[in-house]
Design an enzyme around this catalytic site. Structure first.
Site, mmCIF file in Angstrom:
data_model
loop_
_atom_site.group_PDB
_atom_site.id
_atom_site.type_symbol
_atom_site.label_atom_id
_atom_site.label_comp_id
_atom_site.label_asym_id
_atom_site.label_seq_id
_atom_site.Cartn_x
_atom_site.Cartn_y
_atom_site.Cartn_z
ATOM 1 N N LYS A 158 -13.611 2.726 17.562
ATOM 2 C CA LYS A 158 -14.318 2.819 16.282
ATOM 3 C C LYS A 158 -13.424 3.388 15.191
ATOM 4 O O LYS A 158 -12.595 4.266 15.455
ATOM 5 C CB LYS A 158 -15.540 3.744 16.422
ATOM 6 C CG LYS A 158 -16.656 3.167 17.276
ATOM 7 C CD LYS A 158 -17.741 4.201 17.504
ATOM 8 C CE LYS A 158 -18.961 3.953 16.659
ATOM 9 N NZ LYS A 158 -20.098 4.799 17.085
ATOM 10 N N GLY A 164 -21.423 0.471 7.942
ATOM 11 C CA GLY A 164 -22.061 -0.829 7.802
ATOM 12 C C GLY A 164 -21.897 -1.729 9.015
ATOM 13 O O GLY A 164 -21.923 -2.949 8.907
ATOM 14 N N GLY A 165 -21.741 -1.098 10.183
ATOM 15 C CA GLY A 165 -21.628 -1.876 11.412
ATOM 16 C C GLY A 165 -20.265 -2.549 11.574
ATOM 17 O O GLY A 165 -20.054 -3.327 12.490
ATOM 18 N N LYS A 201 -17.477 5.873 24.749
ATOM 19 C CA LYS A 201 -18.042 5.108 25.862
ATOM 20 C C LYS A 201 -18.989 4.076 25.242
ATOM 21 O O LYS A 201 -19.804 4.423 24.387
ATOM 22 C CB LYS A 201 -18.801 6.085 26.768
ATOM 23 C CG LYS A 201 -19.427 5.461 27.963
ATOM 24 C CD LYS A 201 -18.441 5.365 29.110
ATOM 25 C CE LYS A 201 -18.961 4.402 30.156
ATOM 26 N NZ LYS A 201 -17.990 3.413 30.598
ATOM 27 N N LEU A 203 -22.117 2.256 25.378
ATOM 28 C CA LEU A 203 -23.356 2.411 26.149
ATOM 29 C C LEU A 203 -23.981 1.046 26.416
ATOM 30 O O LEU A 203 -24.003 0.179 25.546
ATOM 31 C CB LEU A 203 -24.331 3.327 25.424
ATOM 32 C CG LEU A 203 -23.808 4.753 25.126
ATOM 33 C CD1 LEU A 203 -24.893 5.606 24.493
ATOM 34 C CD2 LEU A 203 -23.293 5.431 26.384
ATOM 35 N N LYS A 237 -28.573 -3.381 11.296
ATOM 36 C CA LYS A 237 -30.023 -3.368 11.521
ATOM 37 C C LYS A 237 -30.715 -4.529 10.795
ATOM 38 O O LYS A 237 -30.344 -4.828 9.657
ATOM 39 C CB LYS A 237 -30.598 -2.052 10.989
ATOM 40 C CG LYS A 237 -29.963 -0.824 11.602
ATOM 41 C CD LYS A 237 -30.162 0.399 10.727
ATOM 42 C CE LYS A 237 -29.307 1.542 11.241
ATOM 43 N NZ LYS A 237 -29.211 2.658 10.286
ATOM 44 N N GLU A 275 -27.967 9.792 12.976
ATOM 45 C CA GLU A 275 -28.128 8.623 13.840
ATOM 46 C C GLU A 275 -27.722 8.960 15.279
ATOM 47 O O GLU A 275 -26.711 9.631 15.502
ATOM 48 C CB GLU A 275 -27.291 7.457 13.327
ATOM 49 C CG GLU A 275 -27.734 7.013 11.933
ATOM 50 C CD GLU A 275 -27.190 5.645 11.528
ATOM 51 O OE1 GLU A 275 -27.850 4.975 10.731
ATOM 52 O OE2 GLU A 275 -26.109 5.247 12.018
ATOM 53 N N ARG A 291 -27.049 9.777 2.367
ATOM 54 C CA ARG A 291 -27.669 9.087 1.224
ATOM 55 C C ARG A 291 -29.040 8.581 1.646
ATOM 56 O O ARG A 291 -29.408 8.701 2.811
ATOM 57 C CB ARG A 291 -26.790 7.895 0.839
ATOM 58 C CG ARG A 291 -26.515 7.082 2.088
ATOM 59 C CD ARG A 291 -25.992 5.729 1.908
ATOM 60 N NE ARG A 291 -25.475 5.185 3.137
ATOM 61 C CZ ARG A 291 -26.176 4.570 4.066
ATOM 62 N NH1 ARG A 291 -27.488 4.423 3.936
ATOM 63 N NH2 ARG A 291 -25.616 4.097 5.159
ATOM 64 N N VAL A 294 -31.586 2.319 3.737
ATOM 65 C CA VAL A 294 -32.340 1.090 3.471
ATOM 66 C C VAL A 294 -33.765 1.232 4.012
ATOM 67 O O VAL A 294 -34.751 0.877 3.359
ATOM 68 C CB VAL A 294 -31.652 -0.119 4.156
ATOM 69 C CG1 VAL A 294 -32.503 -1.380 4.031
ATOM 70 C CG2 VAL A 294 -30.260 -0.349 3.600
HETATM 71 P P1 ADP Z 1 -21.787 2.141 11.199
HETATM 72 O O1 ADP Z 1 -21.520 3.390 10.441
HETATM 73 O O2 ADP Z 1 -20.763 1.099 10.984
HETATM 74 O O3 ADP Z 1 -23.181 1.662 11.036
HETATM 75 P P2 ADP Z 1 -22.481 3.355 13.772
HETATM 76 O O4 ADP Z 1 -21.617 4.353 14.460
HETATM 77 O O5 ADP Z 1 -23.686 3.876 13.063
HETATM 78 O O6 ADP Z 1 -21.574 2.517 12.746
HETATM 79 O O7 ADP Z 1 -22.935 2.239 14.791
HETATM 80 C C1 ADP Z 1 -23.610 1.062 14.399
HETATM 81 C C2 ADP Z 1 -24.222 0.404 15.591
HETATM 82 O O8 ADP Z 1 -23.208 0.049 16.564
HETATM 83 C C3 ADP Z 1 -25.184 1.294 16.378
HETATM 84 O O9 ADP Z 1 -26.473 1.265 15.835
HETATM 85 C C4 ADP Z 1 -25.123 0.642 17.743
HETATM 86 O O10 ADP Z 1 -25.906 -0.541 17.779
HETATM 87 C C5 ADP Z 1 -23.674 0.229 17.879
HETATM 88 N N1 ADP Z 1 -22.897 1.304 18.558
HETATM 89 C C6 ADP Z 1 -22.282 2.345 17.970
HETATM 90 N N2 ADP Z 1 -21.704 3.162 18.876
HETATM 91 C C7 ADP Z 1 -21.966 2.628 20.093
HETATM 92 C C8 ADP Z 1 -21.659 2.984 21.462
HETATM 93 N N3 ADP Z 1 -20.927 4.061 21.750
HETATM 94 N N4 ADP Z 1 -22.119 2.180 22.453
HETATM 95 C C9 ADP Z 1 -22.840 1.058 22.193
HETATM 96 N N5 ADP Z 1 -23.152 0.672 20.926
HETATM 97 C C10 ADP Z 1 -22.740 1.423 19.891
#
Ligand code: ADP
Length: 447
Positions: A158, A164-165, A201, A203, A237, A275, A291, A294
């Site tokens: 990451k 934003g995914g 990890k 998940l 989402k 989150e 912030r 949505v």
């Molecule tokens: P962003 O800031 O880009 O939205 P997030 O860390 O909030 O990133 O993660 C966005 C989405 O990615 C989560 O809602 C989940 O669906 C997936 N995700 C994030 N981390 C993990 C993880 N460790 N294992 C599985 N899915 C993950």
């Protein structure tokens, strides 16, 4: 007390903020690009200022232009909405330097949570569980591989500055780790100007659960319960619910108070969302958004609390008008994100809305900036409307949602309405039986 707010955004969130301002008797200033001269948020505002050409970099993200617009219009505060400059600590700092109020947390808190590694360390030290992973960023591939081997696959790489995914890559085994790692770093550098990455990890079957927080300048911090945002496409989402069917009232109360205390200890002020991923009856912290989200309306309809109103009042120096014991949850709510995208391919769709009919009736709220004949330009986020349905329980909520989706007419462009109708009729969705990978699994060809 704030008298005039400049809204540094567009689309439905700009309209949402405008409405809160109007309810509070606050004057409003819209900003817009040349592509948005006829947009709804411009039409509804008391004043408007054109801040540049269509490309976001030159208009909605143009800090000197936005701050100048606030100064010349005599605004005393800026509301950033979400996206654009909302999580830019340099912007919030500059707003304050110009003697204006930034309707959001302090620049230090935005910067702290904008770096996901720091955010995880911070909340871990405040007693929250975090998703297991590397201890900080890993800039050396051999070290990263060693950590991944120890952790076991699949592993998620990451971006520290991601959002934003975007900026995530999965390595399913040792064999594809190097490529995933290098791609993640390269993309993070290009998209976020920061190529730091960390490992988590991956998940297998979690749900995405997030808690809404509000805190004032006097150290009062409360939570407004959680939202389940597990229905996602490409980690973004598309459908959110409040409350989640997997948390018991006791768990919610204990956990919510615990994180509100943690946020209070940080001296955080404003609205925010923590989150988590939920697996094996545990919540693992992943990030905090500093912030308005949505999906805030589903929390508003089940609590009866206008979160944007509270946000503006708190920024103006007022105390929280509600205590934790005042927060009561009523019924169930679902939000469908209506994106201007093809429901099969998710390709963005721009154009003119040739026919518009908005659903109504009991329990239905639509937050949008659409009108008959409006243009959906190709330059911006594809979210064009949010359908929010509230009912006494989840079953009734789904029934009203199906009714509202069938009533909703947006002609001239593609939207996600057909996908939402499919979801609202899907037996697993009806049974509440899904995790973050559900949409990908069920509509494989589509994602
Ligand atoms: P962003 O800031 O880009 O939205 P997030 O860390 O909030 O990133 O993660 C966005 C989405 O990615 C989560 O809602 C989940 O669906 C997936 N995700 C994030 N981390 C993990 C993880 N460790 N294992 C599985 N899915 C993950």
């Amino acid at each position: 007390m704030i008298k005039k707010v400049l809204i540094a955004n567009r689309g439905e969130i700009a309209v949402r903020v405008l409405r809160a301002c109007k309810d509070l008797g606050i004057q409003t200033v819209a900003i817009h690009s040349t592509a948005d001269a006829d947009a709804m948020h411009v039409r509804l505002a008391d004043e408007s200022v054109c801040v540049g050409p269509p490309q976001p970099r030159e208009s909605y993200l143009n800090i000197p232009a936005v701050i100048s617009a606030a100064c010349i219009s005599g605004a005393d505060a800026i509301h950033p909405g979400f996206g654009f400059l909302s999580e830019n600590s340099t912007f919030s700092h500059m707003v304050e330097e110009h003697g204006l109020i930034f309707i959001g947390p302090k620049a230090d808190h935005i910067a702290m949570m904008g770096d996901k590694i720091t955010a995880k360390k911070t909340f871990s030290s405040l007693g929250l569980q975090i998703v297991p992973g590397s201890d900080g960023s890993v800039s050396n591939i051999n070290k990263a591989l060693k950590i991944a081997d120890e952790m076991g696959y699949p592993v998620l790489i990451k971006a520290a500055g991601g959002g934003g995914g975007r900026g995530m890559k999965v390595a399913n085994s040792r064999l594809d780790f190097a490529e995933a790692y290098e791609t993640a770093r390269r993309e993070a550098g290009i998209s976020f100007g920061n190529d730091q990455v960390y490992l988590e990890k991956y998940l297998a079957n979690p749900r995405h659960i997030e808690f809404q927080i509000i805190a004032d300048k006097f150290g009062n911090a409360i939570h407004l319960g959680e939202r389940d945002c597990s229905l996602q496409k490409r980690n973004q989402k598309v459908w959110e619910e409040a409350l989640s069917s997997v948390l018991t009232p006791q768990f919610r109360d204990d956990f919510g108070r615990k994180i509100a205390r943690a946020v209070g200890e940080l001296g955080y002020c404003g609205v925010g969302t923590l989150e988590f991923l939920y697996e094996n009856e545990r919540l693992y912290f992943i990030e905090m958004n500093t912030r308005i989200q949505v999906e805030h309306p589903i929390t508003e309809v089940i609590t009866g609390i206008d979160i944007v109103r509270e946000q503006i009042l708190i920024a103006g120096g007022r105390r929280l008008s509600i205590s934790q014991d005042d927060v009561k949850f009523r019924g169930h709510a679902i939000e469908c994100r209506i994106n201007a995208e093809n429901s099969e391919t998710f390709m963005p769709s721009a154009g003119t809305v040739t026919n518009y009919h908005c659903p109504g009736g009991p329990g239905v709220r639509v937050d949008s900036a659409l009108y008959d004949g409006c243009k959906v330009p190709p330059y911006y986020d594809s979210l064009i409307a949010k359908l929010i349905v509230h009912a006494n329980d989840r079953e009734q909520c789904l029934a009203s949602l199906r009714r509202a989706l069938r009533e909703y007419v947006i002609d001239g462009i593609d939207t996600l309405i057909p996908l939402h109708l499919k979801l609202a009729n899907n037996p697993d969705v009806i049974a509440g039986n899904f995790d973050i990978h559900f949409l990908e699994r069920v509509y494989k060809g589509n994602t």
